[in-house]
Design a protein around this motif. Sequence first.
Motif, PDB file in Angstrom:
ATOM      1  N   ALA A  37       0.835  -1.217   0.000  1.00  0.00           N
ATOM      2  CA  ALA A  37       0.000   0.000   0.000  1.00  0.00           C
ATOM      3  C   ALA A  37       0.863   1.257   0.000  1.00  0.00           C
ATOM      4  CB  ALA A  37      -0.956  -0.010   1.193  1.00  0.00           C
ATOM      5  N   ALA A  38       1.625   1.422  -1.075  1.00  0.00           N
ATOM      6  CA  ALA A  38       2.576   2.531  -1.168  1.00  0.00           C
ATOM      7  C   ALA A  38       1.888   3.884  -0.993  1.00  0.00           C
ATOM      8  CB  ALA A  38       3.305   2.483  -2.502  1.00  0.00           C
ATOM      9  N   GLN A  39       2.638   4.814  -0.381  1.00  0.00           N
ATOM     10  CA  GLN A  39       2.149   6.170  -0.150  1.00  0.00           C
ATOM     11  C   GLN A  39       3.118   7.168  -0.794  1.00  0.00           C
ATOM     12  OE1 GLN A  39       1.815   6.542   4.107  1.00  0.00           O
ATOM     13  NE2 GLN A  39       0.214   4.980   4.247  1.00  0.00           N
ATOM     14  N   PRO A  40       2.653   8.373  -1.103  1.00  0.00           N
ATOM     15  CA  PRO A  40       3.558   9.374  -1.703  1.00  0.00           C
ATOM     16  C   PRO A  40       4.819   9.615  -0.871  1.00  0.00           C
ATOM     17  CG  PRO A  40       1.305  10.086  -1.938  1.00  0.00           C
ATOM     18  CD  PRO A  40       1.270   8.851  -1.077  1.00  0.00           C
ATOM     19  N   GLY A  41       4.731   9.463   0.429  1.00  0.00           N
ATOM     20  CA  GLY A  41       5.894   9.631   1.295  1.00  0.00           C
ATOM     21  C   GLY A  41       6.954   8.561   1.110  1.00  0.00           C
ATOM     22  N   ASP A  42       6.623   7.480   0.399  1.00  0.00           N
ATOM     23  CA  ASP A  42       7.608   6.430   0.112  1.00  0.00           C
ATOM     24  C   ASP A  42       8.498   6.803  -1.074  1.00  0.00           C
ATOM     25  OD1 ASP A  42       5.067   3.922   0.743  1.00  0.00           O
ATOM     26  OD2 ASP A  42       6.561   4.755   2.129  1.00  0.00           O
ATOM     27  N   THR A  43       8.157   7.861  -1.770  1.00  0.00           N
ATOM     28  CA  THR A  43       8.942   8.299  -2.927  1.00  0.00           C
ATOM     29  C   THR A  43      10.387   8.551  -2.525  1.00  0.00           C
ATOM     30  OG1 THR A  43       7.058   9.258  -4.086  1.00  0.00           O
ATOM     31  CG2 THR A  43       9.216  10.163  -4.622  1.00  0.00           C
ATOM     32  N   GLY A  44      11.316   8.062  -3.353  1.00  0.00           N
ATOM     33  CA  GLY A  44      12.734   8.268  -3.072  1.00  0.00           C
ATOM     34  C   GLY A  44      13.587   7.263  -3.827  1.00  0.00           C
ATOM     35  N   LEU A  45      14.881   7.363  -3.602  1.00  0.00           N
ATOM     36  CA  LEU A  45      15.842   6.425  -4.188  1.00  0.00           C
ATOM     37  C   LEU A  45      16.154   5.365  -3.140  1.00  0.00           C
ATOM     38  CD1 LEU A  45      17.799   5.775  -6.579  1.00  0.00           C
ATOM     39  CD2 LEU A  45      19.508   7.139  -5.370  1.00  0.00           C
ATOM     40  N   TYR A  46      15.911   4.102  -3.475  1.00  0.00           N
ATOM     41  CA  TYR A  46      16.173   2.998  -2.562  1.00  0.00           C
ATOM     42  C   TYR A  46      17.478   2.319  -2.966  1.00  0.00           C
ATOM     43  CZ  TYR A  46      11.599   3.660  -0.575  1.00  0.00           C
ATOM     44  OH  TYR A  46      10.513   4.210   0.075  1.00  0.00           O
ATOM     45  N   LEU A  47      18.350   2.163  -1.987  1.00  0.00           N
ATOM     46  CA  LEU A  47      19.677   1.604  -2.238  1.00  0.00           C
ATOM     47  C   LEU A  47      19.909   0.405  -1.337  1.00  0.00           C
ATOM     48  CD1 LEU A  47      21.559   5.019  -2.140  1.00  0.00           C
ATOM     49  CD2 LEU A  47      21.322   3.606  -4.185  1.00  0.00           C
ATOM     50  N   CYS A  48      20.354  -0.713  -1.928  1.00  0.00           N
ATOM     51  CA  CYS A  48      20.835  -1.804  -1.096  1.00  0.00           C
ATOM     52  C   CYS A  48      22.343  -1.682  -0.999  1.00  0.00           C
ATOM     53  CB  CYS A  48      20.424  -3.157  -1.642  1.00  0.00           C
ATOM     54  SG  CYS A  48      21.102  -3.580  -3.258  1.00  0.00           S
ATOM     55  N   ALA A  49      22.922  -2.214   0.061  1.00  0.00           N
ATOM     56  CA  ALA A  49      24.367  -2.120   0.262  1.00  0.00           C
ATOM     57  C   ALA A  49      24.813  -3.351   1.029  1.00  0.00           C
ATOM     58  CB  ALA A  49      24.719  -0.847   1.026  1.00  0.00           C
ATOM     59  N   GLY A  50      25.840  -4.026   0.501  1.00  0.00           N
ATOM     60  CA  GLY A  50      26.312  -5.251   1.115  1.00  0.00           C
ATOM     61  C   GLY A  50      27.686  -5.094   1.717  1.00  0.00           C
ATOM     62  N   ALA A  51      27.891  -5.774   2.837  1.00  0.00           N
ATOM     63  CA  ALA A  51      29.199  -5.805   3.483  1.00  0.00           C
ATOM     64  C   ALA A  51      29.717  -7.227   3.421  1.00  0.00           C
ATOM     65  CB  ALA A  51      29.093  -5.352   4.934  1.00  0.00           C
ATOM     66  N   ALA A  52      30.985  -7.361   3.063  1.00  0.00           N
ATOM     67  CA  ALA A  52      31.612  -8.674   2.985  1.00  0.00           C
ATOM     68  C   ALA A  52      32.680  -8.784   4.058  1.00  0.00           C
ATOM     69  CB  ALA A  52      32.213  -8.894   1.607  1.00  0.00           C
ATOM     70  N   GLY A  53      32.953 -10.013   4.476  1.00  0.00           N
ATOM     71  CA  GLY A  53      34.029 -10.253   5.421  1.00  0.00           C
ATOM     72  C   GLY A  53      33.863  -9.442   6.694  1.00  0.00           C
ATOM     73  N   GLY A  54      34.906  -8.655   7.017  1.00  0.00           N
ATOM     74  CA  GLY A  54      34.886  -7.886   8.252  1.00  0.00           C
ATOM     75  C   GLY A  54      33.915  -6.729   8.255  1.00  0.00           C
ATOM     76  N   GLY A  55      33.396  -6.377   7.071  1.00  0.00           N
ATOM     77  CA  GLY A  55      32.367  -5.345   7.020  1.00  0.00           C
ATOM     78  C   GLY A  55      32.870  -3.933   7.087  1.00  0.00           C
ATOM     79  N   ASN A  56      34.174  -3.711   6.849  1.00  0.00           N
ATOM     80  CA  ASN A  56      34.684  -2.346   6.881  1.00  0.00           C
ATOM     81  C   ASN A  56      34.109  -1.489   5.777  1.00  0.00           C
ATOM     82  OD1 ASN A  56      36.237  -2.903   9.066  1.00  0.00           O
ATOM     83  ND2 ASN A  56      38.169  -3.033   7.963  1.00  0.00           N
ATOM     84  N   LYS A  57      33.821  -2.122   4.625  1.00  0.00           N
ATOM     85  CA  LYS A  57      33.352  -1.377   3.461  1.00  0.00           C
ATOM     86  C   LYS A  57      32.005  -1.894   3.005  1.00  0.00           C
ATOM     87  CE  LYS A  57      36.940  -2.566   1.028  1.00  0.00           C
ATOM     88  NZ  LYS A  57      37.916  -2.624  -0.102  1.00  0.00           N
TER      89      LYS A  57
END
Lengths: 112, 111
Positions: free
Chosen positions: B78-98
């Motif tokens: 039930a999307a709302q206008p306030g959900d508008t935006g850029l959605y980014l996923c981001a993964g961390a590998a190993g120790g997770g520094n980056k």
Amino acid sequence: NAGVTQTPKFRILKIGQSMTLQCTQDMNHNYMYWYRQDPGMGLKLIYYSVGAGITDKGEVPNGYNVSRSTTEDFPLRLELAAPSQTSVYFCASRLQGFYEQYFGPGTRLTVT
Amino acid sequence: TQLLEQSPQFLSIQEGENLTVYCNSSSVFSSLQWYRQEPGEGPVLLVTVVTGGEVKKLKRLTFQFGDARKDSSLHITAAQPGDTGLYLCAGAAGGGNKLTFGTGTQLKVEL
């Protein structure tokens, strides 16, 4: 707490000029990061630091330099600006042991 | 080099519709985060998932981490206008520094 602050907000540079983008955080975070974001895209890591005196390259470090003399500050230096460096630059910080990165509001840089 | 591909790249829907955004990689990540970014601002964290198969709910948003920890999805009900935006996923590998950020999904929800 102000969180992560960045200056300036906007800047226009001529090709070959140099500048420093400032980043400061007041959360005592040991990790700090610099990213660039091109329009409508994800973020690419330029450099990062795990603590004062320690820096390491990210995915796109060419044309940039960083230093980390204090926990709070992590400036990004552009020595010879090129049009390919036109982008929005974000600084972020994170506390060791926690996943979340906190981002500043960004610096929009145009090189012409 | 680890890559995270998001799909779709753009999504324009009407208020009240449901949607799913996908984040895929050939690499294994120790954790995966979802951020939302509004124009002129930095990304803000929505959720972190760390266990293969994990499902997290945040009001109308449901996040899932794949069993093999190579992919993730974000479902909005039930999307709302306030959900508008850029959605980014981001993964961390190993120790997770980056973090490796995905290519982004630009969502627009119209009245």
